[in-house]
Design a protein around this motif. Structure first.
Motif, PDB file in Angstrom:
ATOM      1  N   UNK A 362      -6.931   7.312 -46.042  1.00  0.00           N
ATOM      2  CA  UNK A 362      -6.749   6.045 -46.758  1.00  0.00           C
ATOM      3  C   UNK A 362      -7.950   5.718 -47.638  1.00  0.00           C
ATOM      4  N   UNK A 363      -9.157   6.128 -47.214  1.00  0.00           N
ATOM      5  CA  UNK A 363     -10.323   5.907 -48.076  1.00  0.00           C
ATOM      6  C   UNK A 363     -10.214   6.726 -49.357  1.00  0.00           C
ATOM      7  N   UNK A 372      -9.487  -1.709 -43.745  1.00  0.00           N
ATOM      8  CA  UNK A 372      -8.342  -0.926 -43.326  1.00  0.00           C
ATOM      9  C   UNK A 372      -7.721  -1.570 -42.092  1.00  0.00           C
ATOM     10  N   UNK A 373      -6.402  -1.400 -41.894  1.00  0.00           N
ATOM     11  CA  UNK A 373      -5.780  -1.943 -40.685  1.00  0.00           C
ATOM     12  C   UNK A 373      -6.436  -1.374 -39.434  1.00  0.00           C
ATOM     13  N   UNK A 376      -3.273   1.966 -35.108  1.00  0.00           N
ATOM     14  CA  UNK A 376      -2.760   3.252 -35.581  1.00  0.00           C
ATOM     15  C   UNK A 376      -1.441   3.073 -36.328  1.00  0.00           C
ATOM     16  N   UNK A 377      -0.527   2.268 -35.799  1.00  0.00           N
ATOM     17  CA  UNK A 377       0.779   2.076 -36.440  1.00  0.00           C
ATOM     18  C   UNK A 377       0.632   1.487 -37.828  1.00  0.00           C
ATOM     19  N   UNK A 378      -0.229   0.483 -37.984  1.00  0.00           N
ATOM     20  CA  UNK A 378      -0.404  -0.153 -39.289  1.00  0.00           C
ATOM     21  C   UNK A 378      -1.016   0.821 -40.294  1.00  0.00           C
ATOM     22  N   UNK A 379      -1.963   1.626 -39.847  1.00  0.00           N
ATOM     23  CA  UNK A 379      -2.563   2.615 -40.752  1.00  0.00           C
ATOM     24  C   UNK A 379      -1.517   3.649 -41.183  1.00  0.00           C
TER      25      UNK A 379
END
Length: 610
Positions: A362-363, A372-373, A376-379
């Motif tokens: 994501x970075x 960042x969220x 784990x699910x949100x990411x």
């Protein structure tokens, strides 16, 4: 080298006694054979009283170090219990790995401080008071770790804009290691940022002449790219925000709207127009694996919706990562929105959790986003939303199990995934499993010849065949042998074959720098349940190398059903090969020679034999 007991230095008299102690410490608790100790002490000409002299040195160590440190006689060797020992080499390695993680996460100030603390532990040259035989064997490994830490610290300093401060140290390091291209590239970068463009170009030309004169090669891709950017004035400055990571080199999109799928949106922020290009360097000497490469490329280039990539499976050292990277480069044009890569095994050998891997991705995908969220699910949801509609290639290297991989899968569409693992991972939907077995003799010889800088395999065909046979078709073992030959051009291939021949030291010889066949196999062995590990150790000590269920049951003293279950577990861990059927149409399980040698070294195998 020095030893302290309860904080008090103890005398270590004599180079040979120090050598024996150093051998134990560097073995990290493994059994050190008499033959290996003899080689460290006397080279290839041990005295007739070798056993008695070894016993004398061991007795001196026991007396000097006291009862808190146990040295035990094992079968044809000795073992030191290191559970109460603290080594500065281990402290250095831990700090260096922590600093590398901070660097790859974009925490440059923390990385610089951690790596500086690690490098302060170096006080002069290590192993200066041991025999030259031990120093020659171990110093390259230690020096490689130090240079890697120095390069990482320089990278952190350059990222922080401290280019003027690092020029003197980098100038000294390049003078000491003129063939190390990473250091030369960092020096060129620092000089350019100090408005010394001519000096940076001069450093490149000096390196080009050294490489041509000493090795007959041209500078690598990375150094040539820096040279081009210095010439054109396009070398970027240090990254300002610390959230930008060095592990995601990027290139600018040539058109608005991203790739063919339009998954990379245009915005007013210039970072939004950058494409992740995180693949490691492709091996220039990649050879063989034509069938497996073709299978992988068929899936990656295919347009059908039934499959979204491949899983490359094989035991440690089988060349899975090299094949994955080579395949990724071969089809890179099909994924204009970028390529994501992560090694799912940490520096300490432990698996990285999926949440950490998603943070890295994501970075790279959202470099302008600072938060960042947490879950784990949100990411995973943000990750899949970011990739929706894009054509992205994702490479997940050294996966442990399906639970680690599932959150990292893009979710179908035009994205494709390559996974490598030492376990089958057949439960991952939509991914084709491609198995990598041992190389045949002809393929091994071609690979060995491609990796060596001289025509030794052709000039010494019998010795080349012996080396290939002793490496058991394992690409990592062949790479170690090629590295040894390239480092010692005066040695003949026959000499290497003779050193590999004795089983007791073969795994010792199959280690060079950061390449270690034993280390990879041991990580797989350590992950086994105790009963399966004991079974492998027992079967490895027998004369037979191929087993049916009934034959294994007789040796293990268990039922045929239990023996079959244990053999299946070993096959799932890629430690035995299923080669066909035996009497009664049952499968036959073959233990590869290097696995057999590694299993014999395990503590449980030692206990079973006593």
């Amino acid at each position: 080298m020095e030893a302290l007991v309860a904080g008090v230095p103890v005398p270590l008299t004599g180079a040979k006694t120090r050598t024996v102690l150093a051998a134990f410490l560097l073995s990290r608790g493994r059994v050190v054979s008499d033959e290996r100790l003899s080689e460290y002490l006397w080279g290839w000409q041990p005295p007739a009283t070798m056993a008695a002299q070894l016993y004398t040195h061991i007795s001196r160590l026991r007396k000097t170090l006291g009862p808190g440190l146990r040295i035990t006689r094992r079968s044809r060797g000795y073992q030191m219990d290191l559970r109460t020992v603290v080594l500065d080499t281990d402290t250095f390695r831990r700090l260096a790995e922590e600093g590398h993680r901070e660097l790859t996460d974009g925490r440059y100030r923390a990385a610089s401080a951690t790596l500086s603390a690690a490098l302060k532990l170096w006080r002069g040259s290590p192993l200066t008071e041991v025999t030259t035989y031990l120093a020659d064997a171990e110093l390259p490994h230690l020096e490689e770790r130090r240079l890697a830490a120095l390069e990482n610290r320089a990278a952190a300093e350059l990222a922080l804009g401290r280019h003027a401060q690092v020029v003197p140290e980098l100038t000294r390091l390049v003078g000491e290691h003129p063939e190390r291209e990473a250091l030369r590239g960092q020096l060129m970068t620092a000089l350019y940022r100090c408005d010394r463009q001519a000096d940076a170009l001069r450093v490149y030309e000096q390196g080009r002449h050294v490489l041509r004169r000493e090795l007959g090669i041209n500078p690598g891709v990375s150094l040539r790219r820096i040279h081009r950017d210095v010439l054109t004035g396009g070398l970027p400055g240090p990254p300002a925000p610390e959230t930008v990571t060095l592990t995601a080199p990027v290139t600018t999109l040539a058109r608005a709207g991203g790739g063919r799928g339009g998954g990379i949106p245009e915005s007013g922020n210039p970072w939004a127009r950058l494409v992740p290009a995180m693949l490691p360097v492709d091996a220039p000497d990649f050879t063989g694996r034509e069938r497996q490469l073709a299978e992988a490329l068929d899936e990656l280039r295919g347009t059908g919706a039934e499959r979204w990539g491949v899983v490359l499976i094989g035991r440690a050292g089988m060349g899975k990562s090299a094949l994955a990277v080579h395949a990724a480069y071969a089809c890179r044009a099909q994924f204009p929105d970028g390529q994501l890569y992560i090694d799912l095994r940490g520096e300490d050998g432990r698996p990285k959790d999926a949440s950490h891997a998603l943070a890295c991705f994501l970075r790279a995908l959202l470099p302008d986003r600072h938060e960042l969220p947490a879950s784990l699910d949100e990411r995973a949801q943000l990750y899949r939303s970011r990739l929706a509609g894009s054509r992205m290639l994702v490479v997940l290297d050294n996966a442990v199990d399906d639970r680690q991989v599932r959150p990292l899968l893009p979710g179908g569409g035009a994205c494709r995934t390559i996974v490598t693992s030492r376990r089958p991972l057949t439960t991952l939907e939509g991914l084709r499993v491609v198995r990598l077995g041992a190389l045949g003799r002809a393929e091994s010889l071609r690979l060995f010849g491609a990796m060596t800088e001289r025509l030794q395999p052709a000039s010494e065909p019998d010795a080349a065949r012996r080396v290939v046979e002793l490496c058991d078709g394992l690409p990592l073992a062949l790479r170690v042998c090629a590295a040894r030959l390239n480092a010692h051009p005066q040695r003949r291939l026959t000499h290497l074959a003779d050193r590999l021949a004795p089983e007791l030291r073969r795994l010792d010889e199959l280690r060079w720098g950061g390449l270690d066949v034993r280390e990879g196999l041991r990580a797989t062995l350590d992950a086994l349940c105790l009963e399966a590990a004991d079974a492998l150790g027992t079967l490895s000590r027998a004369v037979m190398t191929a087993w049916t269920g009934p034959a294994a049951a007789r040796v293990l003293g268990c039922t045929e059903e239990r023996a079959e279950s244990l053999l299946e577990e070993l096959a799932e861990a890629m430690l035995v090969d299923v080669t066909g059927t035996g009497v009664g149409a049952g499968p036959v399980y073959r233990i590869p020679s290097l696995v057999r040698l590694s299993a014999r070294e395990q503590p449980h195998a030692e206990c079973l034999s006593s």
